[in-house]
Design a protein around this motif. Structure first.
Motif, PDB file in Angstrom:
ATOM      1  N   ALA A  28      33.008  65.427  19.223  1.00  0.00           N
ATOM      2  CA  ALA A  28      33.590  66.477  18.385  1.00  0.00           C
ATOM      3  C   ALA A  28      34.734  65.948  17.527  1.00  0.00           C
ATOM      4  N   GLY A  29      35.366  64.874  17.966  1.00  0.00           N
ATOM      5  CA  GLY A  29      36.449  64.278  17.208  1.00  0.00           C
ATOM      6  C   GLY A  29      35.996  63.225  16.203  1.00  0.00           C
ATOM      7  N   THR A  30      34.695  62.989  16.146  1.00  0.00           N
ATOM      8  CA  THR A  30      34.136  62.041  15.179  1.00  0.00           C
ATOM      9  C   THR A  30      33.414  62.824  14.084  1.00  0.00           C
ATOM     10  N   ASP A  31      32.777  62.099  13.181  1.00  0.00           N
ATOM     11  CA  ASP A  31      31.987  62.753  12.135  1.00  0.00           C
ATOM     12  C   ASP A  31      30.508  62.873  12.510  1.00  0.00           C
ATOM     13  N   PHE A  32      30.163  62.646  13.781  1.00  0.00           N
ATOM     14  CA  PHE A  32      28.766  62.622  14.220  1.00  0.00           C
ATOM     15  C   PHE A  32      27.980  63.849  13.761  1.00  0.00           C
ATOM     16  N   PHE A  33      28.567  65.012  13.845  1.00  0.00           N
ATOM     17  CA  PHE A  33      27.842  66.245  13.518  1.00  0.00           C
ATOM     18  C   PHE A  33      27.819  66.551  12.022  1.00  0.00           C
ATOM     19  N   ARG A  34      28.543  65.781  11.224  1.00  0.00           N
ATOM     20  CA  ARG A  34      28.538  65.940   9.763  1.00  0.00           C
ATOM     21  C   ARG A  34      27.908  64.750   9.045  1.00  0.00           C
ATOM     22  N   ALA A  35      27.835  63.617   9.725  1.00  0.00           N
ATOM     23  CA  ALA A  35      27.425  62.351   9.108  1.00  0.00           C
ATOM     24  C   ALA A  35      25.949  62.328   8.725  1.00  0.00           C
ATOM     25  N   PRO A  36      25.602  61.488   7.744  1.00  0.00           N
ATOM     26  CA  PRO A  36      24.194  61.267   7.423  1.00  0.00           C
ATOM     27  C   PRO A  36      23.563  60.347   8.468  1.00  0.00           C
ATOM     28  N   ALA A  37      22.247  60.272   8.473  1.00  0.00           N
ATOM     29  CA  ALA A  37      21.550  59.332   9.350  1.00  0.00           C
ATOM     30  C   ALA A  37      21.400  57.967   8.690  1.00  0.00           C
ATOM     31  N   SER A  38      21.463  57.940   7.357  1.00  0.00           N
ATOM     32  CA  SER A  38      21.363  56.684   6.614  1.00  0.00           C
ATOM     33  C   SER A  38      21.972  56.883   5.232  1.00  0.00           C
ATOM     34  N   THR A  39      22.087  55.800   4.501  1.00  0.00           N
ATOM     35  CA  THR A  39      22.638  55.891   3.147  1.00  0.00           C
ATOM     36  C   THR A  39      21.597  56.359   2.148  1.00  0.00           C
ATOM     37  N   GLY A  48      22.719  64.891   8.621  1.00  0.00           N
ATOM     38  CA  GLY A  48      21.482  64.134   8.786  1.00  0.00           C
ATOM     39  C   GLY A  48      21.388  63.414  10.118  1.00  0.00           C
ATOM     40  N   LEU A  49      22.512  62.942  10.641  1.00  0.00           N
ATOM     41  CA  LEU A  49      22.508  62.196  11.901  1.00  0.00           C
ATOM     42  C   LEU A  49      22.168  63.089  13.086  1.00  0.00           C
ATOM     43  N   VAL A  50      22.776  64.240  13.172  1.00  0.00           N
ATOM     44  CA  VAL A  50      22.471  65.137  14.293  1.00  0.00           C
ATOM     45  C   VAL A  50      21.061  65.709  14.135  1.00  0.00           C
ATOM     46  N   MET A  51      20.647  65.978  12.904  1.00  0.00           N
ATOM     47  CA  MET A  51      19.274  66.440  12.653  1.00  0.00           C
ATOM     48  C   MET A  51      18.274  65.379  13.124  1.00  0.00           C
ATOM     49  N   HIS A  52      18.522  64.119  12.749  1.00  0.00           N
ATOM     50  CA  HIS A  52      17.641  63.022  13.149  1.00  0.00           C
ATOM     51  C   HIS A  52      17.594  62.887  14.671  1.00  0.00           C
ATOM     52  N   SER A  53      18.728  62.981  15.317  1.00  0.00           N
ATOM     53  CA  SER A  53      18.773  62.865  16.778  1.00  0.00           C
ATOM     54  C   SER A  53      17.915  63.937  17.441  1.00  0.00           C
ATOM     55  N   LEU A  54      18.014  65.155  16.954  1.00  0.00           N
ATOM     56  CA  LEU A  54      17.183  66.241  17.479  1.00  0.00           C
ATOM     57  C   LEU A  54      15.709  66.017  17.168  1.00  0.00           C
ATOM     58  N   ASN A  55      15.408  65.474  15.997  1.00  0.00           N
ATOM     59  CA  ASN A  55      14.016  65.184  15.648  1.00  0.00           C
ATOM     60  C   ASN A  55      13.425  64.099  16.535  1.00  0.00           C
ATOM     61  N   VAL A  56      14.214  63.091  16.885  1.00  0.00           N
ATOM     62  CA  VAL A  56      13.729  62.045  17.788  1.00  0.00           C
ATOM     63  C   VAL A  56      13.437  62.650  19.158  1.00  0.00           C
TER      64      VAL A  56
END
Length: 192
Positions: A28-39, A48-56
């Motif tokens: 919660a203190g990082t950007d994990f839930f807002r960050a992209p999965a890639s450039t 994108g990163l949290v979306m990708h994690s859920l998709n995996v």
């Protein structure tokens, strides 16, 4: 529910190990839930990163999970946290792109890599997870080698990936779930 709520609900309900609460607090203190999965390849968007994690996670459960063979707690932990190394990894910026219709150069939003802890990909995720939650050997190996042949060590001719896949079927399944999410489920979510 949103991506963050889905992620937190899955992790806290299916992983009963000591330290999960502290890991979620750190996330919660990082950007994990807002960050992209890639450039630019997949999930190159906010969340994108949290979306990708859920998709995996979903790809693994739909295509590769075997009742009585796979451990749900291990699968949840590995699929949701395999790319933890990307927390605090990207920085928002802009780049110039030529507008084909007008011929004018325009600034467009983009993400750039700004790795504050260059420790590798899978191994960095393992390191970060183990600051909070102890991984089983099969989990650590699966997360370490989830990139398959896209990993720098594998491209350099390492035999370890072959040995890892022979010894730990979950490593193969995680890699295939990651590919399925990236190239099938998230098609069109990046800037190709």
């Amino acid at each position: 529910m949103g991506y963050q709520e889905d992620f937190c609900s899955l992790l806290s309900s299916q992983v009963q190990r000591h330290g999960v609460d502290k890991l979620l607090e750190w996330l919660a203190g990082t950007d994990f839930f807002r960050a992209p999965a890639s450039t630019r390849f997949h999930g190159a968007c906010e969340q994108g990163l949290v979306m990708h994690s859920l998709n995996v996670y979903q790809a693994y459960m739909d295509r590769f999970y075997e009742e009585g063979v796979d451990n749900l707690e291990s699968v949840t932990l590995c699929t949701l946290l395999h790319d933890l190394c990307k927390a605090n990894y990207y920085k928002a910026g802009t780049r110039n792109v030529k507008n084909e219709a007008t011929g004018q150069w325009e600034k467009v939003p983009t993400f750039n890599v700004e790795d504050q802890f260059p420790y590798g990909h899978g191994e960095k995720s393992v390191f970060l997870i183990e600051r909070f939650v102890r991984l089983k050997p099969a989990e650590a190996v699966a997360i370490r080698w989830h990139m398959g042949g896209f990993d720098d060590a594998a491209r350099g001719g390492s035999w370890a990936i072959s040995q890892a896949y022979d010894a730990y079927p979950m490593a193969v399944k995680l890699h295939m779930a990651d590919l399925s999410a990236t190239y099938l489920m998230e098609k069109g979510t990046g800037r190709h």
